[in-house]
Design an enzyme around this catalytic site. Sequence first.
Site, mmCIF file in Angstrom:
data_model
loop_
_atom_site.group_PDB
_atom_site.id
_atom_site.type_symbol
_atom_site.label_atom_id
_atom_site.label_comp_id
_atom_site.label_asym_id
_atom_site.label_seq_id
_atom_site.Cartn_x
_atom_site.Cartn_y
_atom_site.Cartn_z
ATOM 1 C CE1 TYR A 169 -3.382 -2.653 5.654
ATOM 2 C CE2 TYR A 169 -3.254 -0.313 5.115
ATOM 3 C CZ TYR A 169 -3.307 -1.632 4.711
ATOM 4 O OH TYR A 169 -3.270 -1.951 3.374
ATOM 5 C CB THR A 206 -0.889 0.004 1.266
ATOM 6 O OG1 THR A 206 -1.531 1.256 1.409
ATOM 7 C CG2 THR A 206 -0.071 -0.249 2.534
ATOM 8 C CG ASP A 207 -1.168 4.984 -1.014
ATOM 9 O OD1 ASP A 207 -1.722 4.348 -0.091
ATOM 10 O OD2 ASP A 207 -1.753 5.867 -1.676
ATOM 11 C CD GLU A 208 -3.465 3.541 4.458
ATOM 12 O OE1 GLU A 208 -3.241 3.345 5.651
ATOM 13 O OE2 GLU A 208 -4.602 3.552 3.952
ATOM 14 C CE LYS A 239 0.114 -4.587 2.979
ATOM 15 N NZ LYS A 239 -0.263 -5.939 2.452
HETATM 16 P P1 NAD Z 1 -9.589 -7.484 2.071
HETATM 17 O O1 NAD Z 1 -9.623 -7.200 3.533
HETATM 18 O O2 NAD Z 1 -10.789 -7.204 1.242
HETATM 19 O O3 NAD Z 1 -9.211 -9.016 1.822
HETATM 20 C C1 NAD Z 1 -8.227 -9.662 2.565
HETATM 21 C C2 NAD Z 1 -8.365 -11.158 2.310
HETATM 22 O O4 NAD Z 1 -7.332 -11.823 3.051
HETATM 23 C C3 NAD Z 1 -9.698 -11.742 2.800
HETATM 24 O O5 NAD Z 1 -10.226 -12.606 1.835
HETATM 25 C C4 NAD Z 1 -9.328 -12.486 4.058
HETATM 26 O O6 NAD Z 1 -10.151 -13.614 4.315
HETATM 27 C C5 NAD Z 1 -7.888 -12.912 3.743
HETATM 28 N N1 NAD Z 1 -7.115 -13.128 4.966
HETATM 29 C C6 NAD Z 1 -7.028 -12.296 6.043
HETATM 30 N N2 NAD Z 1 -6.256 -12.858 6.989
HETATM 31 C C7 NAD Z 1 -5.833 -14.049 6.501
HETATM 32 C C8 NAD Z 1 -4.999 -15.071 6.999
HETATM 33 N N3 NAD Z 1 -4.466 -14.989 8.218
HETATM 34 N N4 NAD Z 1 -4.744 -16.140 6.222
HETATM 35 C C9 NAD Z 1 -5.290 -16.237 4.985
HETATM 36 N N5 NAD Z 1 -6.115 -15.316 4.462
HETATM 37 C C10 NAD Z 1 -6.387 -14.221 5.214
HETATM 38 O O7 NAD Z 1 -8.316 -6.693 1.535
HETATM 39 P P2 NAD Z 1 -8.095 -5.924 0.146
HETATM 40 O O8 NAD Z 1 -8.614 -4.555 0.281
HETATM 41 O O9 NAD Z 1 -8.529 -6.788 -0.971
HETATM 42 O O10 NAD Z 1 -6.505 -5.838 0.150
HETATM 43 C C11 NAD Z 1 -5.714 -6.896 -0.378
HETATM 44 C C12 NAD Z 1 -4.261 -6.512 -0.246
HETATM 45 O O11 NAD Z 1 -4.003 -5.317 -0.974
HETATM 46 C C13 NAD Z 1 -3.816 -6.243 1.191
HETATM 47 O O12 NAD Z 1 -2.534 -6.769 1.351
HETATM 48 C C14 NAD Z 1 -3.812 -4.733 1.302
HETATM 49 O O13 NAD Z 1 -2.866 -4.305 2.238
HETATM 50 C C15 NAD Z 1 -3.414 -4.345 -0.120
HETATM 51 N N6 NAD Z 1 -3.914 -3.031 -0.578
HETATM 52 C C16 NAD Z 1 -5.232 -2.698 -0.461
HETATM 53 C C17 NAD Z 1 -5.672 -1.472 -0.973
HETATM 54 C C18 NAD Z 1 -7.119 -1.069 -0.895
HETATM 55 O O14 NAD Z 1 -7.442 0.071 -1.242
HETATM 56 N N7 NAD Z 1 -8.038 -1.922 -0.500
HETATM 57 C C19 NAD Z 1 -4.760 -0.596 -1.580
HETATM 58 C C20 NAD Z 1 -3.407 -0.976 -1.660
HETATM 59 C C21 NAD Z 1 -2.996 -2.205 -1.167
HETATM 60 O O1 DAU Z 2 -4.155 3.932 0.414
HETATM 61 C C1 DAU Z 2 -4.369 2.547 0.326
HETATM 62 C C2 DAU Z 2 -5.194 2.095 1.502
HETATM 63 O O2 DAU Z 2 -6.508 2.581 1.300
HETATM 64 C C3 DAU Z 2 -5.198 0.577 1.671
HETATM 65 O O3 DAU Z 2 -3.910 0.132 1.958
HETATM 66 C C4 DAU Z 2 -6.152 0.167 2.803
HETATM 67 O O4 DAU Z 2 -6.223 -1.249 2.873
HETATM 68 C C5 DAU Z 2 -7.522 0.733 2.490
HETATM 69 O O5 DAU Z 2 -8.411 0.434 3.544
HETATM 70 C C6 DAU Z 2 -7.458 2.247 2.279
HETATM 71 O O6 DAU Z 2 -7.175 2.948 3.530
HETATM 72 P P1 DAU Z 2 -7.918 4.307 3.924
HETATM 73 O O7 DAU Z 2 -7.848 4.464 5.378
HETATM 74 O O8 DAU Z 2 -7.456 5.438 3.085
HETATM 75 O O9 DAU Z 2 -9.420 3.923 3.418
HETATM 76 P P2 DAU Z 2 -10.839 4.120 4.103
HETATM 77 O O10 DAU Z 2 -11.851 3.755 3.069
HETATM 78 O O11 DAU Z 2 -10.940 3.488 5.430
HETATM 79 O O12 DAU Z 2 -10.907 5.699 4.319
HETATM 80 C C7 DAU Z 2 -10.789 6.605 3.228
HETATM 81 C C8 DAU Z 2 -10.878 8.011 3.792
HETATM 82 O O13 DAU Z 2 -12.209 8.236 4.293
HETATM 83 C C9 DAU Z 2 -9.959 8.258 4.972
HETATM 84 O O14 DAU Z 2 -9.495 9.600 4.933
HETATM 85 C C10 DAU Z 2 -10.859 8.072 6.193
HETATM 86 C C11 DAU Z 2 -12.202 8.541 5.685
HETATM 87 N N1 DAU Z 2 -13.393 7.881 6.296
HETATM 88 C C12 DAU Z 2 -13.431 6.528 6.276
HETATM 89 C C13 DAU Z 2 -14.494 5.852 6.828
HETATM 90 C C14 DAU Z 2 -14.549 4.348 6.840
HETATM 91 C C15 DAU Z 2 -14.422 8.644 6.821
HETATM 92 O O15 DAU Z 2 -14.383 9.900 6.805
HETATM 93 N N2 DAU Z 2 -15.495 7.982 7.354
HETATM 94 C C16 DAU Z 2 -15.569 6.610 7.400
HETATM 95 O O16 DAU Z 2 -16.566 6.075 7.930
#
Ligand code: NAD
Ligand code: DAU
Length: 358
Positions: free
Chosen positions: A166, A141-143, A170
């Site tokens: 988180y 992630t970019d975080e 990562k």
């Molecule tokens: P998600 O939470 O939707 O899915 C995570 C999956 O991992 C689920 O299916 C869960 O069952 C599985 N999992 C969790 N713990 C596990 C374990 N101990 N063993 C096996 N499986 C397990 O997550 P996502 O949003 O699809 O993110 C996927 C990946 O991409 C993550 O590594 C996250 O850090 C990264 N990522 C997410 C975003 C985003 O915006 N969602 C952006 C950049 C990177």
């Molecule tokens: O940048 C990549 C990341 O983006 C991934 O690595 C993470 O897995 C993914 O969850 C996401 O993280 P964020 O914290 O940016 O996403 P989230 O959707 O939780 O929140 C987006 C923005 O909205 C953030 O500034 C917090 C705000 N927010 C979020 C929620 C859930 C609110 O204001 N209200 C809310 O209820």
Amino acid sequence: MKKILVTGGAGFIGSHVVRRFVNNYPDYQIYNLDALTYAGNLENIADVEKQSNYTFIKGDITDADFIDDLFQKERFDAVIHLAAESHVDRSITDPLAFVKTNVIGTMNLLNAAKTIWNAGKAQLNGAKDNFENKRFYHVSTDEVYGSLGATGLFTETTSYDPNSPYSASKASSDHFVRAYGETYGLPFVITNCSNNYGPNHFPEKLIPLFINNIINHKPLPVYGDGKYTRDWLYVIDHAIAIDLVFHKGKNHQTYNIGGFNEWQNIDLVKLLCEKMDEKLGRKQGESEQLISYVKDRPGHDLRYAIDSSKINKELGWKPTVTFEEGLSKTIDWYLSNEEWLKNVTSGEYQNYYSNQYE
Ligand code: NAD
Ligand code: DAU
């Protein structure tokens, strides 16, 4: 036939990656390893379930013995690692769960890959050839880069500066992947991507949570002043980037992936309300009434924005879906998958939101 282990393939991004690989590469055998936590859902990939090049394995990456046995038995050629605890708010209430899955889980995969791929050979620096045609792909992630001010972009050389449990977990797993590359010669690639949105997104994250709340006339909890900025990317564009990096990325490299699409939360929420009113046949302005400013997320990062020029120049990737189009497709998907929404928001989900930051 190439055997590829995808972890977390029942989750949001993983399901799109699994679907793409199963459909586009019939000569690969895709193994989807997922523990099916609250975020994992086999409905997300029901359409590929019967394909002969797809195998689902229910299992936990934190179980080292299980992972070692699995690698011993299946002898994977490559790993695309997505399984993780992924929600920042949950990491604030239960940081250890993030260390277990994101750090220890990643370590278990690294150890198993190193051992199996390098069996019987020197395991010290310089042993890179022992891993011929193998690849460990860590999806990150970019975080990890922390927070930007009003200007600037994250590049691949930006220093790591994670602020939430988180992102710290990562960042730690990224460091271990790179360390295994340097120390043992493990061939790896890492991608650091911005915020994804699209179908199958669990309704705890901003966009799907607010879509679900608008449907149900529930409040839209905007954290702080709503002026936090994220760079949004349609999930299928992320899956396309992962496919490209997996096949064409250079070993021991990091690539940033972003949407060139920055939005302040409050502007995005207002746009979402407008589109939802339109699609639900509600009076314009009705959903905006649901906006409620609530206590801020602790350690809330102000702004993320990605410089994707490396992946663009080296691999020719750029987003294919505009935000207008992606948001519209996303809303349509949630409106036509009521059953999916109902299933994932029943049970424990009901208690989760009652104790947010208020
Ligand atoms: P998600 O939470 O939707 O899915 C995570 C999956 O991992 C689920 O299916 C869960 O069952 C599985 N999992 C969790 N713990 C596990 C374990 N101990 N063993 C096996 N499986 C397990 O997550 P996502 O949003 O699809 O993110 C996927 C990946 O991409 C993550 O590594 C996250 O850090 C990264 N990522 C997410 C975003 C985003 O915006 N969602 C952006 C950049 C990177
Ligand atoms: O940048 C990549 C990341 O983006 C991934 O690595 C993470 O897995 C993914 O969850 C996401 O993280 P964020 O914290 O940016 O996403 P989230 O959707 O939780 O929140 C987006 C923005 O909205 C953030 O500034 C917090 C705000 N927010 C979020 C929620 C859930 C609110 O204001 N209200 C809310 O209820």
